[in-house]
Scaffold this motif. Structure first.
Motif, short mmCIF file in Angstrom:
data_model
loop_
_atom_site.label_atom_id
_atom_site.label_comp_id
_atom_site.label_asym_id
_atom_site.label_seq_id
_atom_site.Cartn_x
_atom_site.Cartn_y
_atom_site.Cartn_z
N ILE A 29 38.39 58.24 36.63
CA ILE A 29 38.26 56.77 36.62
C ILE A 29 37.79 56.31 35.25
CG2 ILE A 29 36.97 54.83 37.59
CD1 ILE A 29 37.02 56.36 40.26
N LYS A 30 36.86 57.04 34.66
CA LYS A 30 36.35 56.69 33.34
C LYS A 30 37.46 56.73 32.29
CE LYS A 30 32.71 57.85 30.12
NZ LYS A 30 31.58 58.72 29.81
N LEU A 31 38.43 57.64 32.47
CA LEU A 31 39.56 57.73 31.55
C LEU A 31 40.65 56.70 31.86
CD1 LEU A 31 39.97 61.60 31.24
CD2 LEU A 31 38.94 60.03 29.60
N GLY A 32 40.43 55.91 32.89
CA GLY A 32 41.40 54.88 33.24
C GLY A 32 42.44 55.33 34.25
N GLU A 35 43.66 57.12 40.07
CA GLU A 35 43.82 58.12 41.12
C GLU A 35 42.51 58.84 41.43
OE1 GLU A 35 45.73 58.09 38.33
OE2 GLU A 35 47.64 57.38 39.12
N GLY A 36 41.53 58.69 40.55
CA GLY A 36 40.21 59.27 40.78
C GLY A 36 39.57 58.76 42.05
N PHE A 37 39.87 57.51 42.43
CA PHE A 37 39.35 56.96 43.69
C PHE A 37 39.86 57.77 44.88
CE2 PHE A 37 38.66 52.83 41.45
CZ PHE A 37 37.29 52.78 41.66
N LEU A 38 41.11 58.18 44.82
CA LEU A 38 41.67 58.99 45.90
C LEU A 38 40.97 60.34 45.99
CD1 LEU A 38 45.47 58.24 45.45
CD2 LEU A 38 43.93 57.34 47.18
N PHE A 39 40.63 60.90 44.83
CA PHE A 39 39.93 62.18 44.79
C PHE A 39 38.56 62.06 45.43
CE2 PHE A 39 40.21 66.36 43.05
CZ PHE A 39 38.89 66.78 42.91
#
Length: 136
Positions: A29-32, A35-39
């Motif tokens: 998420i920090k990198l924009g 998909e990190g939210f799904l993780f």
């Protein structure tokens, strides 16, 4: 039917593991990469799902031990005696502390319940109830 679930300390350990799983998601998420939210969501669902599956329930007729993927039903009359013992072998898959159930027809335990996730008071209550159901 009485039911025991994992202790609060076990929940804390699993939530700590979930936080470790979330680190790559937060980094994404920090990198924009959204998909990190799904993780993070998937890691939380897996962790909560895993810890909520462990439970032991019993009454005068049967004992049910629910593990992560399977469930074991035991007729109380088939149990000759119960004891608490450490690992017999040095296998990493064997529980450190187990509640071993012995059959009336064999000298080997037919089921070993990992008692590490459960509180001592709950295990004490289970063993006292089993003794009152005429299991030695």
């Amino acid at each position: 039917m009485k039911i025991i679930r994992p202790s609060k300390g076990t929940y804390l350990i699993f939530y700590f593991i979930w936080l470790l799983i979330c680190i790559p998601g937060v980094y994404a998420i920090k990198l924009g990469q959204w998909e990190g939210f799904l993780f993070i969501l998937f890691g939380g669902m897996v962790t909560v799902g895993a810890i909520s599956r462990y439970r032991i329930s019993w009454d005068t007729n049967q004992l049910i031990y629910q593990r992560l993927l399977t469930s074991v039903n035991i007729n109380i009359k088939d149990i000759s005696h119960v004891d608490i013992h450490g690992p017999v072998t040095l296998s990493r898959f064997e529980p450190k502390h187990g509640l071993r159930f012995f059959s009336t027809h064999s000298k080997k335990p037919f089921l070993t319940i990992n008692i590490t996730p459960f509180s001592r008071n709950d295990i004490k209550e289970l063993t006292e109830d089993l003794k009152s159901y005429s299991v030695r």
